[in-house]
Design an enzyme around this catalytic site. Structure first.
Site, mmCIF file in Angstrom:
data_model
loop_
_atom_site.group_PDB
_atom_site.id
_atom_site.type_symbol
_atom_site.label_atom_id
_atom_site.label_comp_id
_atom_site.label_asym_id
_atom_site.label_seq_id
_atom_site.Cartn_x
_atom_site.Cartn_y
_atom_site.Cartn_z
ATOM 1 N NE ARG A 59 -3.757 0.521 0.199
ATOM 2 C CZ ARG A 59 -5.070 0.542 0.446
ATOM 3 N NH1 ARG A 59 -5.771 -0.583 0.452
ATOM 4 N NH2 ARG A 59 -5.688 1.674 0.657
ATOM 5 C CE LYS A 99 2.439 -0.245 4.134
ATOM 6 N NZ LYS A 99 2.965 -1.579 4.486
ATOM 7 C CB THR A 108 3.261 -10.457 5.719
ATOM 8 O OG1 THR A 108 2.330 -9.603 5.046
ATOM 9 C CG2 THR A 108 2.832 -10.655 7.151
ATOM 10 C CE LYS A 143 2.630 -11.809 1.333
ATOM 11 N NZ LYS A 143 1.823 -10.655 0.881
#
Ligand code: PLP
Length: 854
Positions: free
Chosen positions: A556, A561, A663, A667
């Site tokens: 997002r 971020k 998360t 991955k």
């Protein structure tokens, strides 16, 4: 297998005729997909039925996972992976002359969540099913999930996500389990048998909630797998929800309010809007699910004595925190338990997972609004708050400041986190650093009141979807070397580290990465062709081949971020390459993806900046072969499944202390990318597991340093701007007209410029410390390029990074929840029960109403 495949093919033909009146050769893709899933579904119904019977028969303690969001993505491919039927299904498709990947692309991506929080809930459901825990998931069947994002000249346009346009073959409408939920009304005071005040309700609005079930199939090599239920509530299909009286009175909007309650997901990630309908949605989930939980309990129990032993309710973020007053109400008002009994039960049953430390994401509801919509629940919250405040006063006499900080209702607002903590027996953060911050800062007072309440459970992802299914080549690479035990026991994944220094493994790894990059390029070509009618010639301007480093930031769009930091870095790199084309050695393909909340202006400006940057860089002949920037539109689970296996470099560059866990980071590592990151969220534990030796790209200020800087107000981005030439040049480029082509772009980029150096009115400049970390990010990116010039060394690092992900399986997280929070035991389907259901099922073949012509 051949016999099985032929039988299955026959079943598909059967469904095409019996449910659609079509033969196999005339069926279109959608019909074919539906018949195919229906046949597959039949196989799992037996296990689903037996799993559910087992839970009731064994009276196991049940976990009920309540979440306003899930992100399952596509189900078909994952489902056949989990029942180990991929090869079989490919053979069936061959028999029927259909293409596997075309069939898979028929299915809509289920995105009834915003991002990480919803995806976590889906990973957890997969693990609960695979580990055969007795559990139930509850959520909302939003008619429109997270919007479809399209970029029109760098402007995000939101289109409705119509995932229910075609009938969904995986869902089951359960009319028998519909329940009523009450809003508003007048509470009428009465005493229960304990002489305590409870409230009955008159003149309320009643809404019918209808559940739709999705089967969650546990992975297994043998046929005795578990199937759990994800139960999603809808108000759409209940005609009674339409309020004819209001319609007749001309109040058309209000008449349909309850019918449309589950229409849309609120598209905010880490931000609360405080909207009335959202509060109604939250209570709908809570009230409907609790009724369902109690009905399930009542099937085997006459009293509530065993309830606190048999029921665990996990609240995923504060969104379902109203379970606390609502369970209290049901126990005291409907079932005549005393407040003390009800409170003990409630507290024992509930657990709360916190997902954020961002102030703007903490839920608060206007007390007057809540009181109007949920009068009885609000009164109970008031009552609980009185009780809570006196507990605080007893433990900290005279400390009224503390009481105000901890109080559930303060300044006319109901603070949902405070309610959730008070009403839960355990509160958990989602990574070690995050939990420490909760204890030392955000919920310090609560921690001091009850230290044992706080536990950590670090997030994880399911290796079944995020390696086995999405990256078959790399999964095979692993399987050849260490077997397939890692699929259900990820601790075995460590062993892949033994092959990191092996030249043959390195070469094979690099080969697979290359193939995955080509698969990714294929996907974006098709995607661009479909969306914009893009030609191959156009694409050549916007992509780099597999020899380039694929540098990926997908998540997002949010200031914390720091997509902006990566954009500024690309700008610095661009200036450098332009000045001196010779010095540059490594080609870089920078890939972005992610949605911005529709009302989040700053985030939308950042997307626009990336678009302007891509246009500039990708078309400049001086740099065109050295670097490219690409924005993948409409990032979702299905896109992630293709992008992540193709990535060399994973960007996890949040302001340290602000990303609770992440998360996406996990991955990427599992799929063999190296991570450039701050020491934030789960990155900290990932680094420790990989060891510093193989974790080369850590940079930036620590969480402690950032918290310190915030406290002391001593950060000044202007100092950095003035003293670092390449940074100054990049920032100046935002407003010197070199990137922009129209007024709207000028405005967007100058807003970004302003947020970095001046800050919007009333807010400090560069609140997320982008400039503070930019120089060390830049230097670290230099080291990235250096290592990338040595492919076998890079591969060695990557394989060590994969091995280090062994602790980050969602299976591990779920085992930790089961141990530390739920006290939950495994409960595989009872074999007698399975046998009985299989028997009953297989009899159907002998039944023919109309005898065959013979
Ligand atoms: C994993 C995932 C996320 C979470 O990514 P973070 O980098 O942890 O924020 C968000 N959206 C999708 C579609 C995902 O698969």
């Amino acid at each position: 297998m051949e016999f099985q495949a032929q039988t299955f093919a026959q079943k598909v033909r059967h469904y095409l005729i019996t449910t659609m009146g079509r033969t196999a050769d005339e069926a279109n893709l959608e019909e074919f997909y539906r018949a195919f899933c229906t046949s597959l579904r039949e196989e799992i119904m037996i296990n689903w039925t037996a799993t559910m019977h087992t839970f009731i028969k064994q009276k196991s303690r049940m976990l009920y996972y309540l979440s306003m969001e899930y992100m399952p993505g596509r189900l078909f491919g994952n489902n056949i992976t989990n029942v180990s039927a991929v090869d079989l299904i490919k053979r069936v498709l061959q028999i029927l002359g259909r293409d596997f990947s075309t069939l898979i692309s028929m299915e809509p991506d289920i995105g009834i969540g915003n991002g990480g929080l919803g995806r976590l809930a889906s990973c957890f459901m997969d693990s609960l099913a695979t580990l055969q825990y007795p559990a139930f998931g509850y959520g909302m069947r939003y008619h429109y999930g997270i919007f479809e994002q399209e970029l029109m000249c760098g402007v995000q346009v939101e289109r409705p996500d119509c995932w229910l346009l075609n009938q969904n073959p995986w869902e089951f409408r359960r009319d028998t389990h519909a329940v009523n939920v009450r809003f508003g009304g007048n509470p009428i005071e009465r005493k229960n048998s304990h002489n305590e005040t409870v409230y009955d309700l008159l003149d309320y609005d009643e809404v019918r909630a209808l559940p739709y079930d999705l089967p969650i199939i546990g992975y297994s090599h043998d046929p005795n797998f578990s199937v759990l239920t994800l139960r999603l509530w809808s108000t759409k299909e209940s005609p009674r929800n339409f309020q004819l009286q209001r319609y007749n009175a001309g109040e058309i909007g209000q008449a349909s309010e309850n019918t449309s309650l589950t229409d849309v997901l609120y598209p905010n990630d880490n931000h609360e809007a405080g909207k009335r309908i959202r509060l109604k949605q939250e209570f709908l989930l809570v009230s409907a699910s609790l009724q369902d939980i109690i009905r399930h309990y009542r099937e085997k129990h006459d009293t509530f004595n065993e309830f606190p032993d048999k029921v665990r309710i996990q609240i995923n973020d504060t969104h379902p925190a109203l379970v606390i007053p609502e369970l209290m109400r049901i126990l005291t008002q409907e079932n005549d338990l005393s407040f003390m009994q009800a409170w003990n039960i409630t507290r024992t049953c509930c657990g709360y997972t916190n997902h954020t430390v961002l102030k703007e994401a903490l839920e608060e509801w206007n007390a007057a609004r809540m009181s109007e919509l949920l009068p009885r629940q609000f009164r109970l919250i008031e009552h609980l708050n009185g009780q809570f405040c006196s507990e605080i006063r007893t433990k900290f006499p005279g400390d009224e400041a503390r009481v105000r900080q901890m109080s559930i209702i303060e300044g006319g607002q109901v603070r949902m986190a405070n309610l959730a903590i008070y009403g839960s027996h355990k509160v958990n953060g989602v990574a070690r650093l995050h939990t420490e911050i909760l204890k030392s800062s955000l919920f310090k007072n609560f921690y001091e009141l009850d230290t044992d309440k706080f536990v950590n459970v670090t997030n994880g992802v399911t290796q079944r979807r995020w390696l086995l299914y999405c990256n078959p080549k790399l999964a095979h690479f692993v399987e050849k070397r260490i077997g397939n035990g890692w699929i259900t026991d990820f601790s075995q994944f460590r062993k892949i580290g033994d092959f990191a220094a092996d030249p043959e493994s390195q070469q094979e790894f690099l080969c697979i990465k290359k193939e995955n990059k080509l698969r990714f390029l294929d996907m974006i070509r098709k995607d661009m062709q479909e969306r914009h009618g893009t030609t191959e010639e156009f694409m050549q301007h916007h992509i780099l081949g597999a020899e380039a480093i694929y540098d990926v930031q997908i998540k997002r769009i949010h200031e914390y971020k720091r997509q902006l930091m990566k954009a500024l870095h690309l700008l610095m790199l661009y200036h450098e390459v332009k000045d001196n084309p010779q010095t540059h050695r490594v080609k870089r393909f920078a890939i972005f993806g992610g949605k911005a909340a529709p009302g989040y202006k700053v985030a939308k400006n950042i997307i626009r900046l990336i678009y302007c940057l891509a246009r500039k860089i990708n078309h400049d002949p001086a740099t065109a072969h050295q670097m490219k920037v690409f924005y993948v539109e409409n990032y979702n689970v299905s896109k992630a499944e293709v992008i992540i296996p193709a990535a060399d470099l994973s960007e996890q560059i949040s302001t340290a202390g602000m990303e609770a866990s992440g998360t996406g980071n996990m991955k990427f590592s599992i799929n063999g990318a190296l991570t450039i990151c701050t020491d934030d969220g789960a990155n900290v534990e990932m680094r420790e597991s990989v060891t510093d030796e193989w974790w080369p790209f850590l940079f930036g200020a620590s969480a402690d340093e950032n918290i310190e800087m915030k406290k002391k107000h001593n950060y000044n981005p202007l100092d950095i701007y003035a003293s670092k030439k390449p940074i100054k040049r990049a920032i100046d480029a935002l407003i010197d007209g070199s990137l922009t082509e129209n007024d709207a772009e000028v405005e967007a980029l100058s807003n970004v410029h302003q947020s970095l150096l001046e800050g919007p009115p009333g807010i400090i400049a560069d609140r997320f410390f982008v400039l503070n970390d930019l120089m060390s990010y830049y230097e670290t990116q230099k080291r990235v390029e250096e290592l990338y010039t040595n492919p076998s060394k890079w591969a060695e690092y990557a394989i060590h990074n994969m091995a280090g992900m062994a602790p980050f399986s969602a299976d591990v997280s779920i085992d930790n929840y089961a141990k530390k929070i739920w006290g939950l035991e495994h409960c595989p389907p009872d074999l007698d029960e399975l046998h009985r259901v299989r028997e009953e099922y297989s009899k159907h073949d002998r039944c023919r109403v109309i005898p065959n012509d013979q």
